[in-house]
Design a protein around this motif. Structure first.
Motif, PDB file in Angstrom:
ATOM      1  N   ILE B   6       0.836  -1.205   0.000  1.00 49.91           N
ATOM      2  CA  ILE B   6       0.000   0.000   0.000  1.00 49.91           C
ATOM      3  C   ILE B   6       0.870   1.255   0.000  1.00 49.91           C
ATOM      4  O   ILE B   6       1.718   1.435   0.882  1.00 49.91           O
ATOM      5  CB  ILE B   6      -0.973  -0.008   1.199  1.00 49.91           C
ATOM      6  CG1 ILE B   6      -1.943  -1.185   1.007  1.00 49.91           C
ATOM      7  CG2 ILE B   6      -1.709   1.336   1.322  1.00 49.91           C
ATOM      8  CD1 ILE B   6      -3.220  -1.094   1.762  1.00 49.91           C
ATOM      9  N   SER B 124      -3.173   5.803   5.767  1.00 52.80           N
ATOM     10  CA  SER B 124      -3.842   6.537   4.685  1.00 52.80           C
ATOM     11  C   SER B 124      -3.320   6.010   3.361  1.00 52.80           C
ATOM     12  O   SER B 124      -2.131   6.147   3.060  1.00 52.80           O
ATOM     13  CB  SER B 124      -3.547   8.036   4.773  1.00 52.80           C
ATOM     14  OG  SER B 124      -4.135   8.582   5.920  1.00 52.80           O
ATOM     15  N   CYS B 125      -4.203   5.418   2.577  1.00 54.82           N
ATOM     16  CA  CYS B 125      -3.851   4.896   1.253  1.00 54.82           C
ATOM     17  C   CYS B 125      -4.117   5.982   0.216  1.00 54.82           C
ATOM     18  O   CYS B 125      -5.178   6.608   0.214  1.00 54.82           O
ATOM     19  CB  CYS B 125      -4.692   3.659   0.971  1.00 54.82           C
ATOM     20  SG  CYS B 125      -4.592   3.088  -0.736  1.00 54.82           S
ATOM     21  N   LYS B 126      -3.158   6.179  -0.678  1.00 58.29           N
ATOM     22  CA  LYS B 126      -3.273   7.279  -1.639  1.00 58.29           C
ATOM     23  C   LYS B 126      -4.433   7.112  -2.616  1.00 58.29           C
ATOM     24  O   LYS B 126      -5.037   8.088  -3.043  1.00 58.29           O
ATOM     25  CB  LYS B 126      -1.962   7.421  -2.418  1.00 58.29           C
ATOM     26  CG  LYS B 126      -0.834   8.002  -1.573  1.00 58.29           C
ATOM     27  CD  LYS B 126       0.460   8.095  -2.361  1.00 58.29           C
ATOM     28  CE  LYS B 126       1.571   8.729  -1.552  1.00 58.29           C
ATOM     29  NZ  LYS B 126       1.420  10.194  -1.415  1.00 58.29           N
ATOM     30  N   GLY B 127      -4.714   5.883  -3.027  1.00 58.92           N
ATOM     31  CA  GLY B 127      -5.886   5.650  -3.864  1.00 58.92           C
ATOM     32  C   GLY B 127      -5.654   5.691  -5.363  1.00 58.92           C
ATOM     33  O   GLY B 127      -6.576   5.444  -6.132  1.00 58.92           O
ATOM     34  N   HIS B 128      -4.446   5.971  -5.814  1.00 61.07           N
ATOM     35  CA  HIS B 128      -4.194   5.908  -7.256  1.00 61.07           C
ATOM     36  C   HIS B 128      -4.116   4.433  -7.685  1.00 61.07           C
ATOM     37  O   HIS B 128      -4.001   3.540  -6.837  1.00 61.07           O
ATOM     38  CB  HIS B 128      -2.930   6.709  -7.624  1.00 61.07           C
ATOM     39  CG  HIS B 128      -1.671   6.190  -7.018  1.00 61.07           C
ATOM     40  ND1 HIS B 128      -1.068   5.023  -7.428  1.00 61.07           N
ATOM     41  CD2 HIS B 128      -0.895   6.660  -6.009  1.00 61.07           C
ATOM     42  CE1 HIS B 128       0.011   4.813  -6.706  1.00 61.07           C
ATOM     43  NE2 HIS B 128       0.145   5.797  -5.830  1.00 61.07           N
ATOM     44  N   GLU B 132      -2.521   0.115  -4.339  1.00 63.14           N
ATOM     45  CA  GLU B 132      -2.839  -1.132  -3.632  1.00 63.14           C
ATOM     46  C   GLU B 132      -2.558  -2.300  -4.559  1.00 63.14           C
ATOM     47  O   GLU B 132      -3.213  -2.434  -5.593  1.00 63.14           O
ATOM     48  CB  GLU B 132      -4.313  -1.186  -3.222  1.00 63.14           C
ATOM     49  CG  GLU B 132      -4.703  -0.196  -2.160  1.00 63.14           C
ATOM     50  CD  GLU B 132      -6.206  -0.244  -1.902  1.00 63.14           C
ATOM     51  OE1 GLU B 132      -6.635  -1.044  -1.058  1.00 63.14           O
ATOM     52  OE2 GLU B 132      -6.934   0.512  -2.548  1.00 63.14           O
TER      53      GLU B 132
END
Ligand SMILES: [Mg+2]
Lengths: 152, 152
Positions: B6, B124-128, B132
């Motif tokens: 992640i 906190s996962c960046k989400g791009h 993941e």
């Protein structure tokens, strides 16, 4: 069905980008405090009897929420918990079914993060011994808990 | 070995309580910004050739860190990624080996969360789209990536 249940101080997510299987009409940004986050990977074996897996997943989440004395649940699709996933349409049906089943139980605030989107999230796990639990649910079978002696 | 990688804005953890297999002498509280978090479940199959699995896990983490252009890595034991775990001593050996291998590569800030403790964490996962990733590594085998078409 692989489930990872996390008792959290806080969870929020923001959908960022669609994948080719993105769900339409879902809530793209949300958050909850003091919630149980149910990370779910719907597996190919679940397609044999989705309704049964949904019912037993709902029962497992309700039992855990009761033990943790929380009345807020976020259902969060999480493909990375399994290497043998259900087809996207079956997964979406199962996730919607879990949300509906939890709502039907009454007394809970239930939210669901969208399937098939890349999402940013922030999660705070409380860290007490029951704050992280995993379960494997198979159609017609018994729930399998992780062996506590091998906890990492 | 099941790996969940992640790309995070922030990760911190605080060890809260020992399990019977708790590692001694580890760092009980730590945090990193802009880091790759490598959640690792060492599996029973890995015991056939721990050194090989460690080497290929290190290579996979280095490759991903390079692609993400991050030079900070947190190795985080995460039993809940597998339902077929290695014995605790084998898992500890593997996790220490991964830390050492990453340090030996040079140029990275490497931290490792302790095995066998209940831990609070905030992530906190960046989400791009590359933030993941999951991998399954087996002794002597090929890395298996999750099927992107089934991403949730
Ligand atoms: Mg940032």
């Amino acid at each position: 069905m692989r489930l990872l249940l996390i008792h959290s101080d806080h969870i929020d997510y923001q959908a960022q980008k669609k994948t080719p299987v993105a769900e339409e009409g879902a809530v793209l940004q949300d958050g909850l405090d003091e919630a149980l986050v149910a990370f779910c990977a719907v597996e190919s074996a679940d397609e044999e009897d989705i309704d049964d897996v949904v019912d037993r997943t709902v029962a497992e989440v309700l039992k855990t929420a009761g033990e943790l004395k929380t009345d807020r649940v976020l259902v969060y699709p999480y493909a990375h918990l399994s290497s043998d996933l259900a087809a996207p349409e079956a997964a979406k049906k199962a996730l919607r079914g879990i949300e509906e089943g939890l709502n039907a139980a009454g007394g809970l605030t239930v939210r669901r993060a969208p399937f098939g989107w890349y999402k940013a999230f922030t999660l705070s796990c409380k860290g007490h011994p029951l704050s992280e639990l995993s379960r494997t649910i198979v159609p017609g079978g018994e729930e399998e808990a992780a062996k506590p002696a091998k906890k990492t």
